[in-house]
Design an enzyme around this catalytic site. Structure first.
Site, PDB file in Angstrom:
ATOM      1  N   LEU A 165      -5.955  11.560   7.802  1.00 54.54           N
ATOM      2  CA  LEU A 165      -4.682  11.966   7.231  1.00 54.54           C
ATOM      3  C   LEU A 165      -3.641  12.122   8.329  1.00 54.54           C
ATOM      4  O   LEU A 165      -2.468  11.779   8.148  1.00 54.54           O
ATOM      5  CB  LEU A 165      -4.844  13.285   6.467  1.00 54.54           C
ATOM      6  CG  LEU A 165      -5.961  13.332   5.419  1.00 54.54           C
ATOM      7  CD1 LEU A 165      -5.889  14.636   4.621  1.00 54.54           C
ATOM      8  CD2 LEU A 165      -5.879  12.149   4.473  1.00 54.54           C
TER       9      LEU A 165
ATOM     10  N   GLY B  72      -0.505   4.631  -0.075  1.00 52.88           N
ATOM     11  CA  GLY B  72      -1.234   5.848   0.231  1.00 52.88           C
ATOM     12  C   GLY B  72      -0.447   6.667   1.233  1.00 52.88           C
ATOM     13  O   GLY B  72       0.779   6.562   1.321  1.00 52.88           O
ATOM     14  N   LEU B  73      -1.142   7.465   2.028  1.00 56.19           N
ATOM     15  CA  LEU B  73      -0.419   8.333   2.961  1.00 56.19           C
ATOM     16  C   LEU B  73       0.371   7.540   3.991  1.00 56.19           C
ATOM     17  O   LEU B  73       1.518   7.871   4.295  1.00 56.19           O
ATOM     18  CB  LEU B  73      -1.395   9.286   3.652  1.00 56.19           C
ATOM     19  CG  LEU B  73      -1.889  10.431   2.776  1.00 56.19           C
ATOM     20  CD1 LEU B  73      -2.824  11.340   3.571  1.00 56.19           C
ATOM     21  CD2 LEU B  73      -0.732  11.242   2.222  1.00 56.19           C
TER      22      LEU B  73
ATOM     23  N   SER C  54     -16.859  17.063   1.304  1.00 51.11           N
ATOM     24  CA  SER C  54     -16.032  17.241   2.499  1.00 51.11           C
ATOM     25  C   SER C  54     -16.813  17.740   3.706  1.00 51.11           C
ATOM     26  O   SER C  54     -17.691  18.605   3.600  1.00 51.11           O
ATOM     27  CB  SER C  54     -14.909  18.236   2.200  1.00 51.11           C
ATOM     28  OG  SER C  54     -14.246  18.604   3.387  1.00 51.11           O
TER      29      SER C  54
ATOM     30  N   ARG D 126     -19.385  12.938  13.219  1.00 55.32           N
ATOM     31  CA  ARG D 126     -20.015  12.325  12.055  1.00 55.32           C
ATOM     32  C   ARG D 126     -21.110  11.327  12.412  1.00 55.32           C
ATOM     33  O   ARG D 126     -22.140  11.268  11.755  1.00 55.32           O
ATOM     34  CB  ARG D 126     -18.946  11.650  11.193  1.00 55.32           C
ATOM     35  CG  ARG D 126     -18.018  12.645  10.543  1.00 55.32           C
ATOM     36  CD  ARG D 126     -16.868  11.988   9.811  1.00 55.32           C
ATOM     37  NE  ARG D 126     -16.088  12.992   9.108  1.00 55.32           N
ATOM     38  CZ  ARG D 126     -15.008  12.729   8.396  1.00 55.32           C
ATOM     39  NH1 ARG D 126     -14.562  11.491   8.299  1.00 55.32           N
ATOM     40  NH2 ARG D 126     -14.361  13.696   7.789  1.00 55.32           N
TER      41      ARG D 126
ATOM     42  N   HIS E  44     -20.407   8.503   6.864  1.00 58.03           N
ATOM     43  CA  HIS E  44     -20.127   9.930   6.717  1.00 58.03           C
ATOM     44  C   HIS E  44     -21.426  10.669   6.386  1.00 58.03           C
ATOM     45  O   HIS E  44     -22.160  10.268   5.496  1.00 58.03           O
ATOM     46  CB  HIS E  44     -19.099  10.139   5.603  1.00 58.03           C
ATOM     47  CG  HIS E  44     -18.445  11.481   5.613  1.00 58.03           C
ATOM     48  ND1 HIS E  44     -19.146  12.641   5.377  1.00 58.03           N
ATOM     49  CD2 HIS E  44     -17.165  11.864   5.831  1.00 58.03           C
ATOM     50  CE1 HIS E  44     -18.319  13.679   5.445  1.00 58.03           C
ATOM     51  NE2 HIS E  44     -17.111  13.226   5.727  1.00 58.03           N
TER      52      HIS E  44
ATOM     53  N   GLU F 188      -5.228   3.372   8.102  1.00 59.33           N
ATOM     54  CA  GLU F 188      -6.587   2.851   8.267  1.00 59.33           C
ATOM     55  C   GLU F 188      -6.614   1.337   8.387  1.00 59.33           C
ATOM     56  O   GLU F 188      -7.580   0.774   8.895  1.00 59.33           O
ATOM     57  CB  GLU F 188      -7.459   3.305   7.088  1.00 59.33           C
ATOM     58  CG  GLU F 188      -8.932   3.031   7.284  1.00 59.33           C
ATOM     59  CD  GLU F 188      -9.799   3.507   6.127  1.00 59.33           C
ATOM     60  OE1 GLU F 188     -11.013   3.256   6.157  1.00 59.33           O
ATOM     61  OE2 GLU F 188      -9.257   4.135   5.179  1.00 59.33           O
TER      62      GLU F 188
ATOM     63  N   GLY G 189       0.836  -1.197   0.000  1.00 57.88           N
ATOM     64  CA  GLY G 189       0.000   0.000   0.000  1.00 57.88           C
ATOM     65  C   GLY G 189       0.867   1.243   0.000  1.00 57.88           C
ATOM     66  O   GLY G 189       1.823   1.340   0.773  1.00 57.88           O
TER      67      GLY G 189
END
Length: 666
Positions: free
Chosen positions: A469, A42-43, A284, A337, A266, A453, A40
């Site tokens: 993030l 991603g970030l 967002s 949320r 969300h 995650e 992976g």
């Protein structure tokens, strides 16, 4: 196996620094002889790969996309949290720690969350140094905005493209190491199994998605940073390729899976429009800074809007129900949320929904446009009573803050959100559950780590906005590079791991046998047929609201779908070629197993907390009601050969720095 979280001793604000001072290190010369696989990019994975390579390790990075720039982290819009207190509104490391634990409904591990808050400020400095174009305010300082569940402004942002900009920062750091030969990048490769040698993670089996070739890759440690499992619901805000396969494969090899039922819905997504959709689009949460959420007060008005006989702009202010502001005056539209999502569902279930399906509420910027317009008119010495001028100036401010999001909405819905309110509805988004890890981010498999995650560690039962993030980059830049050395210090004399070992051959055979089955099984239904059926069961019975009857039925129905899948799935194409249906088949097979564990976890947790809402456990006002006496633990599941027979292990959560109390945002 007993769970040992390896939480350091000492006061919470000293745990991380004392831990770093006392763990084992690998000296620079020895790092050159150690290999690390990162799955992976991603970030979390991208920042980990870049950091580990820069430290001197030999890194092999894998992603199923054609480039790390295509990781789903790119879709994050609103911002990244950090306790820098630029707004001088009372923020601090402790406040971020407290908000995160409270936002997670007191179901997260204190030590990990405090560390996250502690390193958050470093993330911003790191990203600014990389050239991430964060928004700045008039004085030149980085700008902040607010997100749900907090009463301070701590969210740093780059318009509505924060994830993209942060990912490009991590990718640039990766690219530098790829150019130096310290990272060997494997694009269009998917991990299909973990290889264990002597009880330790020593490599993976991967499939080249372009040629179909099965490859063996060895390393001294394996890092899983493959994201979450929201696509178990079929429709979610995740990219269509996002999947649970890497996490599920290590779970079946011995890594415990923690709290799978903690899944975030969300509140700010574009509503479902029909059966043709394959994914949903996130709007967002930052929009809730300035947008006001409402539905009509009268059912007849809602019915008229649904029938197209009434426009929302025609409804007088006194006929609108700003229900979040009414129910939660202290936080208003910026409640967490899970609270906002359930409130929207309650209004729509009661008959006040505003789109054709009755499953949408309004997010209205009219008041913000007027407020900003009057402010700008005052600044420039114009007449604040000139409504046309004020509206134009206000739209310009809103466009500067959220323009790309408004543009995206208009392209999808064919409505101008500057002129008419947006329609939004909750959708599956983020998974707080994931692979269980200790304080060092190691799973229950020695040498196998999980970051971002993919692990469960920081968000409890609900993630606050802009914290994904933060956690991904904290794990990759500032946690894993320290903690992995504590394990690898014992491997400096191991030497290169051979891929000719029988464990690699056995794992490769299992992978090939499974792929051959899919190609040779002459069923009658597509992979998507089964995935959609699974998604409907998950949304209807394991979605925003759950009860014992529905969960019990879901478990039986998931088993039935899984049985039918293995008998009747049809995968066209060939084995040794580019074959996306074959890719999907393996991923959906894993979702069908995860889904049962998901429902089993939700059934055993007889309380409501965060994103997990049991209808049997709610207050008189319809809010989540926790059971701290019986459920203040992490549910870590051990695979025993069948997801329905998974064994439960409990990591008790000890709150020494925060008082446990029922959440209130009123």
């Amino acid at each position: 196996m007993s769970l040992d979280a390896k939480i350091p001793e000492g006061p919470i604000d000293k745990k991380w620094i004392n831990h770093k001072n006392n763990i084992k290190l690998v000296n620079p010369a020895n790092k050159r002889s150690i290999d690390i696989i990162v799955v992976g990019t991603g970030l979390a994975g991208g920042s980990a790969a870049a950091s580990l390579a820069e430290m001197g390790y030999n890194v092999k990075a894998f992603c199923f996309q054609d480039s790390p720039r295509r990781a789903h982290s790119i879709a994050a819009q609103g911002g990244i949290n950090a306790a820098k207190n630029y707004q001088n509104d009372g923020d601090s490391t402790y406040r971020l720690f407290y908000d995160t634990v409270k936002g997670g409904d007191y179901r997260s591990r204190e030590a990990n969350v405090y560390r996250l808050a502690e390193v958050s400020a470093n993330i911003i400095d790191q990203c600014v140094a990389q050239g991430v174009p964060f928004a700045r305010e008039y004085g030149g300082l980085l700008d902040n905005r607010s997100f749900g569940g907090v009463q301070v402004s701590r969210t740093f942002y780059a318009k509505g493209q924060t994830g993209q900009q942060l990912l490009l920062g991590a990718y640039s750091a990766m690219s530098r190491q790829i150019g130096k030969g310290k990272i060997k990048m494997y694009n269009r490769h998917e991990m299909l199994d973990l290889v264990m040698v002597g009880g330790k993670a020593r490599g993976i089996i991967a499939r080249n998605l372009e040629t179909g070739e099965i490859e063996r890759h060895s390393a001294h440690a394996v890092v899983i940073a493959s994201g979450g499992y929201g696509n178990v619901f079929f429709l979610s805000t995740n990219a269509m390729g996002s999947n649970v396969t890497a996490s599920w494969k290590i779970h079946k090899k011995g890594a415990y899976f923690a709290n799978p039922c903690y899944t975030q819905i969300h509140p700010t997504c574009i509503p479902v429009s029909g059966d043709h959709q394959s994914k949903l689009t996130l709007m967002s949460e930052s929009l809730r800074n300035d947008g006001r959420i409402w539905v009509p007060k009268k059912k007849e008005d809602a019915e008229a809007i649904r029938a197209g006989k009434l426009k929302p702009t025609q409804l007088a202010e006194e006929d609108r129900d700003y229900y979040l502001e009414r129910r939660y005056p202290a936080f208003g539209n910026l409640v967490p949320r899970d609270v906002a999502s359930r409130a929207a569902k309650e209004r729509c279930d009661a008959g006040f929904g505003v789109n054709a399906t009755g499953e949408a509420v309004y997010l209205d910027f009219a008041a913000a446009i007027q407020r900003y317009g009057k402010e700008q008119a005052t600044v420039h010495g114009h007449d604040v009573n000139d409504k046309e001028l004020v509206t134009r100036l206000g739209k310009e401010v809103v466009k500067a803050k959220y323009g790309n999001l408004f543009q995206m909405y208009e392209k999808i819905v064919a409505q101008n959100p500057y002129e008419t309110p947006m329609m939004i509805y909750p959708a599956v988004h983020y998974t707080m559950g994931g692979i269980w890890v200790d304080y060092n981010l190691m799973t229950t498999i020695p040498g196998c780590y999980a970051a971002g995650e993919a692990n469960f560690s920081d968000h409890g039962a609900n993630r606050l906005g802009a914290s994904a993030l933060m956690q991904g980059l904290a794990d990759g830049y500032f946690v894993l590079p320290y903690t992995i050395g504590d394990y690898l210090a014992d491997d400096i004399r191991t030497g290169e791991i051979s891929t000719d070992l029988p464990e690699f051959a056995e794992a490769e055979k299992e992978v090939k046998d499974r792929l051959n089955f899919f190609i040779n099984n002459k069923g009658t239904h597509s992979v998507d047929h089964f995935h959609k059926r699974l998604g409907k069961v998950m949304w209807d019975k394991v979605g925003m609201a759950r009860n014992a009857k529905g969960l019990t039925e879901a478990i039986a129905e998931i088993r039935q779908i899984r049985d039918e899948f293995w008998k009747d799935v049809r995968v066209p194409g060939e084995l040794n070629e580019f074959n996306q249906e074959l890719e999907k088949a393996g991923r959906v097979a894993d979702f069908l197993e995860l889904a049962e564990l998901f429902a089993k976890d939700a059934l055993q947790r007889e309380e409501s907390c965060g994103g997990h809402f049991r209808e049997e456990s709610q207050t008189e006002e319809g809010e989540a009601k926790r059971d701290d006496e019986n459920f203040t633990y992490v549910a870590a599941w051990e695979y025993t050969g069948d997801p329905g027979e998974a064994k439960l292990h409990k990591e008790e959560l000890n709150y020494e720095n925060i008082e446990l109390k029922q959440r209130s945002y009123k």
